[in-house]
Motif scaffolding. Structure first.
Motif, PDB file in Angstrom:
ATOM      1  N   ASP A 115       3.024 -33.647  51.879  1.00  0.00           N
ATOM      2  CA  ASP A 115       2.421 -32.335  52.091  1.00  0.00           C
ATOM      3  C   ASP A 115       2.179 -31.633  50.755  1.00  0.00           C
ATOM      4  OD1 ASP A 115       1.608 -30.081  53.870  1.00  0.00           O
ATOM      5  OD2 ASP A 115       3.340 -29.098  52.955  1.00  0.00           O
ATOM      6  N   LEU A 116       3.129 -31.716  49.842  1.00  0.00           N
ATOM      7  CA  LEU A 116       2.959 -31.113  48.519  1.00  0.00           C
ATOM      8  C   LEU A 116       1.825 -31.784  47.748  1.00  0.00           C
ATOM      9  CD1 LEU A 116       6.713 -30.706  47.493  1.00  0.00           C
ATOM     10  CD2 LEU A 116       5.103 -28.864  48.056  1.00  0.00           C
ATOM     11  N   LEU A 117       1.726 -33.095  47.861  1.00  0.00           N
ATOM     12  CA  LEU A 117       0.646 -33.805  47.186  1.00  0.00           C
ATOM     13  C   LEU A 117      -0.704 -33.441  47.782  1.00  0.00           C
ATOM     14  CD1 LEU A 117       2.388 -37.286  46.919  1.00  0.00           C
ATOM     15  CD2 LEU A 117       1.757 -35.815  44.982  1.00  0.00           C
ATOM     16  N   SER A 118      -0.738 -33.247  49.095  1.00  0.00           N
ATOM     17  CA  SER A 118      -1.972 -32.835  49.745  1.00  0.00           C
ATOM     18  C   SER A 118      -2.432 -31.481  49.227  1.00  0.00           C
ATOM     19  CB  SER A 118      -1.769 -32.788  51.262  1.00  0.00           C
ATOM     20  OG  SER A 118      -2.941 -32.359  51.916  1.00  0.00           O
ATOM     21  N   ARG A 119      -1.495 -30.553  49.076  1.00  0.00           N
ATOM     22  CA  ARG A 119      -1.856 -29.242  48.534  1.00  0.00           C
ATOM     23  C   ARG A 119      -2.363 -29.369  47.103  1.00  0.00           C
ATOM     24  NH1 ARG A 119       3.423 -25.625  50.306  1.00  0.00           N
ATOM     25  NH2 ARG A 119       3.617 -26.468  52.443  1.00  0.00           N
ATOM     26  N   ARG A 120      -1.714 -30.210  46.317  1.00  0.00           N
ATOM     27  CA  ARG A 120      -2.122 -30.393  44.923  1.00  0.00           C
ATOM     28  C   ARG A 120      -3.543 -30.946  44.833  1.00  0.00           C
ATOM     29  NH1 ARG A 120       1.209 -31.591  40.242  1.00  0.00           N
ATOM     30  NH2 ARG A 120      -0.011 -32.592  38.586  1.00  0.00           N
ATOM     31  N   LEU A 121      -3.866 -31.852  45.759  1.00  0.00           N
ATOM     32  CA  LEU A 121      -5.154 -32.536  45.702  1.00  0.00           C
ATOM     33  C   LEU A 121      -6.267 -31.804  46.443  1.00  0.00           C
ATOM     34  CD1 LEU A 121      -3.756 -36.140  46.174  1.00  0.00           C
ATOM     35  CD2 LEU A 121      -5.025 -35.334  44.167  1.00  0.00           C
ATOM     36  N   THR A 122      -5.948 -30.678  47.048  1.00  0.00           N
ATOM     37  CA  THR A 122      -6.980 -29.917  47.750  1.00  0.00           C
ATOM     38  C   THR A 122      -8.063 -29.431  46.795  1.00  0.00           C
ATOM     39  OG1 THR A 122      -5.462 -29.210  49.486  1.00  0.00           O
ATOM     40  CG2 THR A 122      -7.421 -27.852  49.139  1.00  0.00           C
ATOM     41  N   GLY A 123      -7.659 -29.009  45.605  1.00  0.00           N
ATOM     42  CA  GLY A 123      -8.621 -28.442  44.672  1.00  0.00           C
ATOM     43  C   GLY A 123      -8.901 -29.288  43.452  1.00  0.00           C
ATOM     44  N   GLN A 124      -8.327 -30.478  43.366  1.00  0.00           N
ATOM     45  CA  GLN A 124      -8.600 -31.353  42.231  1.00  0.00           C
ATOM     46  C   GLN A 124      -8.712 -32.785  42.713  1.00  0.00           C
ATOM     47  OE1 GLN A 124      -4.804 -30.081  40.335  1.00  0.00           O
ATOM     48  NE2 GLN A 124      -4.395 -32.286  40.030  1.00  0.00           N
ATOM     49  N   ARG A 125      -9.586 -33.543  42.054  1.00  0.00           N
ATOM     50  CA  ARG A 125      -9.905 -34.879  42.552  1.00  0.00           C
ATOM     51  C   ARG A 125      -8.782 -35.886  42.287  1.00  0.00           C
ATOM     52  NH1 ARG A 125     -15.637 -38.075  41.365  1.00  0.00           N
ATOM     53  NH2 ARG A 125     -15.293 -39.782  42.865  1.00  0.00           N
ATOM     54  N   TYR A 126      -8.104 -35.733  41.158  1.00  0.00           N
ATOM     55  CA  TYR A 126      -7.056 -36.679  40.788  1.00  0.00           C
ATOM     56  C   TYR A 126      -5.745 -35.938  40.549  1.00  0.00           C
ATOM     57  CZ  TYR A 126     -11.227 -39.488  40.226  1.00  0.00           C
ATOM     58  OH  TYR A 126     -12.418 -40.121  40.460  1.00  0.00           O
ATOM     59  N   LEU A 127      -4.655 -36.684  40.488  1.00  0.00           N
ATOM     60  CA  LEU A 127      -3.340 -36.061  40.432  1.00  0.00           C
ATOM     61  C   LEU A 127      -3.083 -35.298  39.134  1.00  0.00           C
ATOM     62  CD1 LEU A 127      -1.012 -38.737  42.084  1.00  0.00           C
ATOM     63  CD2 LEU A 127      -1.428 -36.405  42.894  1.00  0.00           C
ATOM     64  N   VAL A 128      -3.506 -35.868  38.011  1.00  0.00           N
ATOM     65  CA  VAL A 128      -3.253 -35.237  36.708  1.00  0.00           C
ATOM     66  C   VAL A 128      -4.535 -35.295  35.893  1.00  0.00           C
ATOM     67  CG1 VAL A 128      -1.852 -35.238  34.613  1.00  0.00           C
ATOM     68  CG2 VAL A 128      -0.836 -35.985  36.780  1.00  0.00           C
ATOM     69  N   GLY A 129      -5.033 -34.142  35.477  1.00  0.00           N
ATOM     70  CA  GLY A 129      -6.285 -34.120  34.732  1.00  0.00           C
ATOM     71  C   GLY A 129      -7.472 -34.405  35.617  1.00  0.00           C
ATOM     72  N   ASP A 130      -8.602 -34.710  34.979  1.00  0.00           N
ATOM     73  CA  ASP A 130      -9.830 -34.922  35.764  1.00  0.00           C
ATOM     74  C   ASP A 130     -10.277 -36.372  35.758  1.00  0.00           C
ATOM     75  OD1 ASP A 130     -10.733 -35.141  33.156  1.00  0.00           O
ATOM     76  OD2 ASP A 130     -12.468 -33.827  33.430  1.00  0.00           O
ATOM     77  N   THR A 131      -9.361 -37.300  35.411  1.00  0.00           N
ATOM     78  CA  THR A 131      -9.680 -38.719  35.430  1.00  0.00           C
ATOM     79  C   THR A 131      -8.568 -39.484  36.144  1.00  0.00           C
ATOM     80  OG1 THR A 131      -8.570 -39.199  33.337  1.00  0.00           O
ATOM     81  CG2 THR A 131     -10.877 -38.511  33.211  1.00  0.00           C
ATOM     82  N   ILE A 132      -8.847 -40.731  36.459  1.00  0.00           N
ATOM     83  CA  ILE A 132      -7.834 -41.603  37.053  1.00  0.00           C
ATOM     84  C   ILE A 132      -6.758 -41.902  36.024  1.00  0.00           C
ATOM     85  CG2 ILE A 132      -7.428 -43.955  37.891  1.00  0.00           C
ATOM     86  CD1 ILE A 132     -10.304 -43.801  39.080  1.00  0.00           C
ATOM     87  N   THR A 133      -5.506 -41.785  36.430  1.00  0.00           N
ATOM     88  CA  THR A 133      -4.390 -42.123  35.550  1.00  0.00           C
ATOM     89  C   THR A 133      -3.391 -43.002  36.293  1.00  0.00           C
ATOM     90  OG1 THR A 133      -2.979 -40.238  36.141  1.00  0.00           O
ATOM     91  CG2 THR A 133      -4.596 -39.887  34.369  1.00  0.00           C
ATOM     92  N   GLU A 134      -2.340 -43.370  35.587  1.00  0.00           N
ATOM     93  CA  GLU A 134      -1.247 -44.145  36.177  1.00  0.00           C
ATOM     94  C   GLU A 134      -0.708 -43.494  37.442  1.00  0.00           C
ATOM     95  OE1 GLU A 134       1.875 -47.182  36.184  1.00  0.00           O
ATOM     96  OE2 GLU A 134      -0.018 -47.052  35.084  1.00  0.00           O
ATOM     97  N   ALA A 135      -0.714 -42.160  37.475  1.00  0.00           N
ATOM     98  CA  ALA A 135      -0.188 -41.451  38.641  1.00  0.00           C
ATOM     99  C   ALA A 135      -0.990 -41.784  39.899  1.00  0.00           C
ATOM    100  CB  ALA A 135      -0.196 -39.946  38.383  1.00  0.00           C
ATOM    101  N   ASP A 136      -2.290 -41.852  39.785  1.00  0.00           N
ATOM    102  CA  ASP A 136      -3.130 -42.172  40.942  1.00  0.00           C
ATOM    103  C   ASP A 136      -2.909 -43.604  41.403  1.00  0.00           C
ATOM    104  OD1 ASP A 136      -4.790 -39.637  41.093  1.00  0.00           O
ATOM    105  OD2 ASP A 136      -5.222 -40.268  39.038  1.00  0.00           O
ATOM    106  N   ILE A 137      -2.757 -44.517  40.455  1.00  0.00           N
ATOM    107  CA  ILE A 137      -2.534 -45.918  40.816  1.00  0.00           C
ATOM    108  C   ILE A 137      -1.260 -46.052  41.637  1.00  0.00           C
ATOM    109  CG2 ILE A 137      -2.034 -48.215  39.887  1.00  0.00           C
ATOM    110  CD1 ILE A 137      -3.781 -47.460  37.456  1.00  0.00           C
ATOM    111  N   ARG A 138      -0.199 -45.384  41.200  1.00  0.00           N
ATOM    112  CA  ARG A 138       1.094 -45.548  41.875  1.00  0.00           C
ATOM    113  C   ARG A 138       1.118 -44.897  43.257  1.00  0.00           C
ATOM    114  NH1 ARG A 138       5.981 -45.725  37.451  1.00  0.00           N
ATOM    115  NH2 ARG A 138       4.821 -46.834  35.825  1.00  0.00           N
TER     116      ARG A 138
END
Length: 339
Positions: free
Chosen positions: A204-227
Motif C-alpha cells: 500500500d505504501l509503495l502504491s502511494r509512492r508510485l501514484t505520482g511518479q513512474r519509478y521508485l527512485v528518480g525518473d529512471t529505472i534503477t535497482e529498486a525497480d528491478i527488485r
C-alpha cells in the motif's frame, strides 16, 4: 533461492528465515577478492523460476552483458541433489560439464553444509563457485562491470541516489521480497498473519509512492525497480494462492498493476520472464505446501500486455541511454512461458 531456503526443509515449526550468502566473494574491476572482471571467464547460473536469479538476468540484459557473462538456465524442478541442468543435451551444462550446480559448490568447498542457491557465478577455468551473494551480484554488475557495458546502458545504481535506493531496497526486501516467503512458509497462524499484514501494508505504501511518479527512485529505472518487479510479476501467478498472500491480487491494485505492466513491457524485463517455469517450480517443488503437485491453469496472463498509460507520468526508462537490443536467440523464453 536454494533447496534450503525455498524447498520443503523450510516448511516446519520454526519461522522462515532466509540464509545469508555463504560465498560472498566479489568480482570487481580491481580484483580485490581475487576475481577480476573478465569477459567470458564466468558463467551466471540461474533459474527463471527464482526471483533472486531473475534480478541478475534483468540487470545483465539491461546492461548488455550477455556476451561478457554467459548464462546457464537450470530446470525449474529441483531434486535433493540441487538445481539440475536437465534442459541441456545429455543433462549437462555444455560449458561447465556438470549435471548439478552442487558440483561447482563442492569444487569450491567440499562438504559445504548450506543450500545450493541461484543466482550463482561460476569460474569456468576452475569450475568453482565464485559467489552466490544474490544481494551483491546485481550491484556489482551495475558498478564494477562498467567497462563491458553496452553503449547506451542505463545507470541502474546512480551514485547520487544510492542512499535513497538503499533505503527502498531494505524496505522492499524485508516486507515484500522476503515477506511473501515468510507468509507462505509460516507454520503458525500468528506468524502468517504478521507477515501477510506487513506485506500488504508495504504494498500500500509503495502504491502511494508510485501514484505520482513512474519509478521508485528518480525518473529512471534503477535497482529498486528491478527488485520490486521480480516479486510483483510472480504475485498473482503464485504468491496470491500458493503463499496465501490473498488480501487482494496485484491486478486489483490499479497503481501497482500498471507499474508492473509498464516494466514488463520494457525491453529487458518481460522478455526474461518465464511463467511456465515460475508456476511449475513453486507448485511442484513445495510439496509441504502443495502435496499433490498440481499446477493451476490460471491466472489469465494476457493482461500483462495491455496498455498501462504510465508514460503520462513522464520519466525516462533508460535515462540518457537506450533500450537493449533483441533477445539473443538462445535466450528467448519459450512460447509456453509467455502471455
Amino acid at each position: 533461492m536454494s533447496s534450503g531456503d525455498d524447498g520443503n526443509s523450510a516448511y516446519g515449526r520454526k519461522p522462515f528465515k532466509r540464509s545469508k550468502a555463504h560465498f560472498a566473494d566479489r568480482i570487481t574491476a580491481d580484483a580485490r577478492d581475487g576475481w577480476p572482471v573478465e569477459p567470458g571467464r564466468y558463467r551466471l547460473v540461474v533459474s527463471r523460476a527464482c526471483p533472486w536469479a531473475s534480478r541478475a538476468l534483468i540487470s545483465r540484459r539491461l546492461l548488455g552483458l550477455e556476451d561478457a557473462l554467459p548464462s546457464a538456465v537450470t530446470d525449474p524442478i529441483q531434486d535433493d541433489r540441487s538445481w539440475r541442468f536437465t534442459l541441456d543435451p545429455d543433462g549437462r551444462d555444455p560449458v561447465l560439464g556438470i549435471r548439478f550446480l552442487s558440483e561447482a559448490y563442492d569444487r569450491r568447498e567440499t562438504g559445504y553444509p548450506g543450500g545450493v542457491s541461484v543466482p550463482a557465478i561460476v569460474d569456468v577455468p576452475s569450475g568453482k563457485l565464485v559467489t552466490n551473494d544474490y544481494q551483491q551480484i546485481t550491484l556489482d554488475l551495475a558498478t564494477q562491470w562498467t567497462a563491458l557495458h553496452r553503449d547506451g546502458a542505463p545507470d541502474l545504481y546512480p551514485r547520487v541516489l544510492r542512499d535513497e535506493i538503499d533505503t527502498v531496497l531494505a524496505e522492499v526486501y524485508e516486507d515484500v521480497n522476503n515477506g511473501v516467503y515468510r507468509a507462505g512458509f509460516a507454520a503458525e497462524q500468528e506468524a502468517y498473519e504478521v507477515a501477510c499484514a506487513g506485506l500488504f501494508r508495504r504494498l500500500d505504501l509503495l502504491s502511494r509512492r508510485l501514484t505520482g511518479q513512474r519509478y521508485l527512485v528518480g525518473d529512471t529505472i534503477t535497482e529498486a525497480d528491478i527488485r520490486l518487479f521480480t516479486t510483483l510479476v510472480r504475485f498473482d501467478a503464485v504468491y496470491h494462492g500458493h503463499f496465501k498472500c490473498n488480501l487482494w491480487k496485484l491486478s486489483e491494485n490499479p497503481v501497482l498493476w500498471a507499474y508492473a505492466r509498464d516494466l514488463y513491457q520494457t525491453p529487458g524485463f518481460g522478455d526474461t520472464v518465464d511463467f511456465d517455469h515460475i508456476k511449475r517450480h513453486y507448485y511442484q517443488v513445495h510439496t509441504g505446501i502443495n502435496p499433490t503437485g498440481i499446477v493451476p491453469l490460471g491466472p489469465d496472463l494476457s493482461g500483462w500486455r495491455t496498455p498501462h498509460h504510465r508514460e503520462r507520468l513522464g520519466g525516462r526508462p533508460f535515462g540518457e541511454g537506450t533500450p537493449p537490443g533483441p533477445v539473443p536467440a538462445a535466450e528467448e523464453v519459450p512460447a509456453r512461458g509467455r502471455p
